[in-house]
Write a protein that holds these residues in place. Structure first.
Motif, PDB file in Angstrom:
ATOM      1  N   UNK A   1       0.829  -1.206   0.000  1.00 26.77           N
ATOM      2  CA  UNK A   1       0.000   0.000   0.000  1.00 26.77           C
ATOM      3  C   UNK A   1       0.862   1.255   0.000  1.00 26.77           C
ATOM      4  N   UNK A   2       1.924   1.267   0.788  1.00 27.32           N
ATOM      5  CA  UNK A   2       2.823   2.431   0.816  1.00 27.32           C
ATOM      6  C   UNK A   2       3.468   2.634  -0.548  1.00 27.32           C
ATOM      7  N   UNK A   3       3.832   1.542  -1.195  1.00 28.73           N
ATOM      8  CA  UNK A   3       4.418   1.648  -2.530  1.00 28.73           C
ATOM      9  C   UNK A   3       3.387   2.198  -3.525  1.00 28.73           C
ATOM     10  N   UNK A   4       2.132   1.746  -3.396  1.00 28.03           N
ATOM     11  CA  UNK A   4       1.079   2.229  -4.291  1.00 28.03           C
ATOM     12  C   UNK A   4       0.828   3.724  -4.078  1.00 28.03           C
ATOM     13  N   UNK A   5       0.859   4.181  -2.827  1.00 26.74           N
ATOM     14  CA  UNK A   5       0.632   5.597  -2.527  1.00 26.74           C
ATOM     15  C   UNK A   5       1.767   6.450  -3.062  1.00 26.74           C
ATOM     16  N   UNK A   6       3.000   6.004  -2.886  1.00 35.71           N
ATOM     17  CA  UNK A   6       4.152   6.755  -3.399  1.00 35.71           C
ATOM     18  C   UNK A   6       4.047   6.896  -4.915  1.00 35.71           C
TER      19      UNK A   6
ATOM     20  N   UNK B   1      -2.838   6.208  10.348  1.00 31.45           N
ATOM     21  CA  UNK B   1      -2.184   7.475  10.703  1.00 31.45           C
ATOM     22  C   UNK B   1      -0.853   7.595   9.973  1.00 31.45           C
ATOM     23  N   UNK B   2      -0.151   6.465   9.841  1.00 34.35           N
ATOM     24  CA  UNK B   2       1.123   6.488   9.122  1.00 34.35           C
ATOM     25  C   UNK B   2       0.921   6.794   7.646  1.00 34.35           C
ATOM     26  N   UNK B   3      -0.140   6.225   7.058  1.00 36.63           N
ATOM     27  CA  UNK B   3      -0.421   6.481   5.645  1.00 36.63           C
ATOM     28  C   UNK B   3      -0.828   7.930   5.406  1.00 36.63           C
TER      29      UNK B   3
ATOM     30  N   UNK C   1       4.990   9.677   3.484  1.00 36.66           N
ATOM     31  CA  UNK C   1       5.011   8.245   3.190  1.00 36.66           C
ATOM     32  C   UNK C   1       6.172   7.935   2.250  1.00 36.66           C
ATOM     33  N   UNK C   2       6.862   6.821   2.536  1.00 35.41           N
ATOM     34  CA  UNK C   2       7.991   6.414   1.689  1.00 35.41           C
ATOM     35  C   UNK C   2       7.938   4.918   1.442  1.00 35.41           C
TER      36      UNK C   2
ATOM     37  N   UNK D   1      -5.658  11.457   3.188  1.00 33.82           N
ATOM     38  CA  UNK D   1      -6.300  12.055   4.359  1.00 33.82           C
ATOM     39  C   UNK D   1      -7.041  10.954   5.093  1.00 33.82           C
ATOM     40  N   UNK D   2      -6.670  10.700   6.375  1.00 33.70           N
ATOM     41  CA  UNK D   2      -7.340   9.676   7.179  1.00 33.70           C
ATOM     42  C   UNK D   2      -8.066  10.321   8.350  1.00 33.70           C
ATOM     43  N   UNK D   3      -9.293   9.845   8.622  1.00 34.69           N
ATOM     44  CA  UNK D   3     -10.016  10.263   9.825  1.00 34.69           C
ATOM     45  C   UNK D   3     -10.753   9.066  10.404  1.00 34.69           C
ATOM     46  N   UNK D   4     -10.800   8.938  11.737  1.00 31.10           N
ATOM     47  CA  UNK D   4     -11.655   7.920  12.365  1.00 31.10           C
ATOM     48  C   UNK D   4     -13.070   8.452  12.494  1.00 31.10           C
ATOM     49  N   UNK D   5     -14.033   7.692  12.020  1.00 33.69           N
ATOM     50  CA  UNK D   5     -15.420   8.152  11.985  1.00 33.69           C
ATOM     51  C   UNK D   5     -15.952   8.476  13.381  1.00 33.69           C
ATOM     52  N   UNK D   6     -15.500   7.751  14.387  1.00 36.44           N
ATOM     53  CA  UNK D   6     -16.036   7.950  15.741  1.00 36.44           C
ATOM     54  C   UNK D   6     -15.827   9.374  16.259  1.00 36.44           C
TER      55      UNK D   6
END
Length: 581
Positions: A470-475, A498-500, A507-508, A520-525
Motif C-alpha cells: 500500500x505504501x508503494x502504491x501511494x508513493x 495514521x502512518x499512511x 510516506x515512503x 487524508x485519514x479520519x476515524x469516523x467515531x
C-alpha cells in the motif's frame, strides 16, 4: 520550521458572487408583465432551518429579468451548502416578509383573512440546489426549472458563480533588518517576523511567520508569498502589524502567549507595502516598554522591505470553472472483522431506522463530490470478500456485479449496490488496499492534462494487511492527479492509517518518498454527534475529510505547470467521458 500550528492557516473563506437571471416566468399581472424579485435562503447544517440571506432588486414589467444585485457567499468545498431561491412578483400589496411555507397555519389563516388577494398569486416558483452545483456546472453556470405552483410551468432560474478577484492575488515580499536589539547573553539574536492582520473588532490574527535567521542583528529573510486575502482580507488600508522576535530554543509560540523574546513591532498596510515595488521602505521597530522606561530611546532597530510584487494565483474554482472534473471512486471493506451484517452489532448492519457508519461516511463524502462530476457515474468496489458462486476471494470486485462497467448512478446508486452486495457476498479477509489504489491510479495515469482529478474513498474497519504494498502504491500515485480519503469505522486504533496519512512524516517506500501528500485519514467515531443527529455527524465528517482536496488538486496542477482552461461557452458541445478505473 513551524512555530505556530493551525493559526498559520487562518485564511478567510473564498468569496463567491452569484448572479441571478430568470427566463419565461409566470405572468400574473393583468395589465402588464410580472415585477419579479428573487429571495435567497441558506440552510443551517445543524437545525436544517432555512434562513433568508438576501434579496435582489425588483425589476418591473418583465418575464426575463437579469438582476443587478448579487449574492456574495463564503464558499467551502468541504461543506454541502444548500441554497433555496424563491421568486416573487412584487406589487404594492405583496407581503413576502416570510415565505408561505414558514407561516404557522393559524397565522396564515389570519393573514389571508386580512387580505383581499390570493397570496399564492405572487409566488412565481422556487429552486433548490447546492452552491457546489453552481460552481461545478460548466463554466460555473447552471439553469434549473422553477417549481412550486401546481399545474403551471414556472420558467427557469439561471445562476452564475464568480470568484471575487481580490481573493486570488498573491503577494511576494522580502525583508531585512538592521541593528536589532541584542537579546542573547552569549551571542546575538535569532530574529524572526510575525505578521498579523487586524480584524474589525480590534483584535489581530496571525497570518504568517518567517523563518528564524540565527545569530545576527542584521538578518535577511528569504522571500515568501502570502495570499492578499490572508494579509488584509481585500481591504488594502487595513492595518497589518508585524512583530519582531528573538527565537528561544525553549520557547513556544501562540497568539496569546508568545514565549520568545519580544524585540519590537511596527505597523503598515497592504497599500503601503505595495509601494515597495518602486522603492525600498524602512520601518522603525519600536518596543513600547522600552520607550516608556528610557527617555533617550530611539528604536530597537529597523526593518527594510526590499521587494514586493503581486501575482494572481489560479484557484480551485478556476480549474472547476474551466472544466476540471472530480472523478469519485469508492472502495468498501467487506472483511469478516466487521461482523455479520444481519446482526445489530455489525458495522455493516442495515437498520431500518438509521444508516450504518459505512453508509453515513459514503453518503457524507459522496454527496459533496458528486456536484463536481458532470456524469454522476461512480465506480464502486468492495474488497476482502468471498464472491458467489465459487467462493473466490476478491480484493477488488464491483459492487454492482458488473466487471465491464463498475459505474453506479449517483451516490444513491452506490448505496443501493453496496446494500445488494452485503446480501450476496461472504465477508472474509484479509484487508488489502493496494489493489484498488493501483486500479484508480491506472485510470489517473491516462489523464495528465488537468481535465480530470481522481478521488478514491476507502472505508475500512481494521488493520491493513498489505502495508508495504500500500505504501508503494501511494508513493507511485502521489505523482498522479489523484487523492485518497480513508475513513476508519469502529473501535480500532488505526495506527497504520495514521502512518499512511503522512502529515507528520511523508510516506515512503524503498527509499522513495511520496511526491505530494495525497492521503487524508479520519476515524469516523470522532465525528459522531452525541445527540444522535446523523445529518450533523455527516456534515462534520465531510468537512474534515474533504478540506485538503482543493489544495491537493492545486499542488498537482502547480507541479505540472497546468493552467486552468478558459470557461466553456454557455452551450458547449458534448465531450467524451472520463477514463474510468
Amino acid at each position: 520550521m513551524s512555530l505556530g500550528g493551525a493559526s498559520e492557516r487562518s485564511v478567510p473563506a473564498t468569496k463567491i458572487e452569484i448572479t441571478v437571471s430568470c427566463r419565461n416566468l409566470l405572468d400574473l399581472d393583468t395589465f402588464s408583465k410580472s415585477d419579479p424579485m428573487v429571495v435567497l435562503y441558506t440552510q443551517s447544517r445543524a437545525s436544517q432551518e432555512w434562513r433568508e440571506f438576501g434579496r435582489t432588486e425588483v425589476i418591473d414589467n418583465t418575464l426575463n429579468p437579469d438582476f443587478v444585485r448579487k449574492f456574495v457567499l463564503d464558499y467551502f468545498f468541504e461543506e454541502k451548502q444548500n441554497l433555496r431561491f424563491d421568486v416573487y412578483n412584487v406589487d404594492s400589496k405583496t407581503n413576502i416578509s416570510k415565505p408561505v411555507s414558514s407561516l404557522h397555519p393559524y397565522s396564515l389563516a389570519l393573514f389571508l383573512l386580512g387580505c383581499r388577494w390570493d397570496l399564492q398569486k405572487d409566488f412565481l416558483g422556487q429552486a433548490f440546489l447546492a452552491l457546489g452545483e453552481v460552481i461545478g456546472g460548466q463554466g460555473s453556470r447552471v439553469e434549473r426549472p422553477l417549481t412550486g405552483v401546481p399545474g403551471k410551468k414556472c420558467g427557469t432560474i439561471l445562476l452564475t458563480a464568480e470568484e471575487l478577484s481580490n481573493c486570488r492575488d498573491i503577494a511576494t515580499m522580502q525583508l531585512c533588518a538592521n541593528k536589532l536589539d541584542k537579546k542573547d547573553f552569549f551571542g546575538k539574536s535569532d530574529p524572526f517576523l510575525v505578521f498579523y492582520r487586524s480584524n474589525e473588532d480590534g483584535t489581530f490574527t496571525i497570518c504568517h511567520k518567517t523563518e528564524v535567521v540565527k545569530n545576527t542583528l542584521n538578518p535577511v529573510w528569504q522571500p515568501f508569498s502570502i495570499p492578499v486575502r490572508a494579509l488584509c482580507n481585500g481591504d488594502y488600508d487595513r492595518t497589518v502589524k508585524i512583530d519582531v522576535y528573538d527565537w528561544d530554543r525553549d520557547g513556544s509560540f501562540t497568539a496569546l502567549q508568545p514565549s520568545h523574546d519580544f524585540i519590537g513591532e511596527f505597523t503598515t498596510s497592504y497599500r503601503e507595502l505595495s509601494k515597495a515595488q518602486n522603492q525600498f521602505t524602512v520601518y522603525e521597530v519600536l518596543n513600547p516598554r522600552k520607550k516608556c522606561k528610557k527617555k533617550k530611546y530611539v528604536n530597537s532597530g529597523t526593518v527594510t522591505l526590499l521587494s514586493f510584487s503581486v501575482d494572481s494565483e489560479f484557484t480551485f474554482v478556476d480549474y472547476i470553472k474551466g472544466g476540471t472534473q472530480l472523478n469519485f471512486t469508492v472502495a468498501i471493506d467487506f472483511t469478516a472483522s466487521n461482523g455479520n451484517p444481519l446482526q445489530p452489532t455489525s458495522l455493516h448492519y442495515m437498520s431500518p431506522y438509521q444508516l450504518s457508519a459505512y453508509a453515513m461516511a459514503l453518503k457524507a463524502v459522496g454527496e459533496i463530490i458528486q456536484d463536481y462530476d458532470s456524469d454522476k457515474l461512480f465506480p464502486a468496489y468492495g474488497f476482502g470478500a468471498k464472491l458467489p458462486p465459487e467462493g473466490r476471494i476478491s480484493h477488488q470486485f464491483p459492487l454492482n456485479n458488473n466487471d465491464e462497467d463498475p459505474n453506479c448512478a449517483g451516490i444513491e446508486g452506490v448505496l443501493e449496490s453496496y446494500f445488494q452486495s452485503l446480501r450476496t457476498v461472504q465477508l472474509y479477509g484479509p484487508t488489502y488496499f493496494a489493489p484498488v489504489i493501483n486500479q484508480v491510479a491506472r485510470a489517473a495515469a491516462k489523464i495528465s492534462d488537468g481535465s480530470q482529478y481522481y478521488v478514491l474513498l476507502i472505508i475500512t474497519d481494521g488493520v491493513i494487511s498489505d502495508m508495504t504494498q500500500t505504501k508503494e502504491a501511494i508513493v507511485s500515485a502521489s505523482s498522479l492527479p489523484m487523492s485518497i480519503i480513508i475513513v476508519g469505522v469502529g473501535p480500532a486504533m488505526f495506527e497504520a492509517m495514521e502512518e499512511l496519512d503522512g502529515d507528520d512524516v511523508r510516506v515512503s517506500s524503498r527509499g522513495r518518498y511520496a511526491e505530494r501528500d495525497i492521503v487524508q485519514f479520519v476515524p469516523f467515531r470522532d465525528y459522531v454527534d452525541r445527540s444522535g443527529n446523523q445529518v450533523l455527524s455527516m456534515a462534520r465528517l465531510a468537512k474534515d475529510v474533504l478540506a485538503e482536496i482543493p489544495e491537493q488538486l492545486l499542488s498537482y496542477m502547480r507541479t505540472r505547470d497546468i493552467q486552468p482552461r478558459p470557461p466553456p461557452p454557455a452551450n458547449p458541445s458534448p465531450t467524451t467521458g472520463p477514463e474510468q478505473p
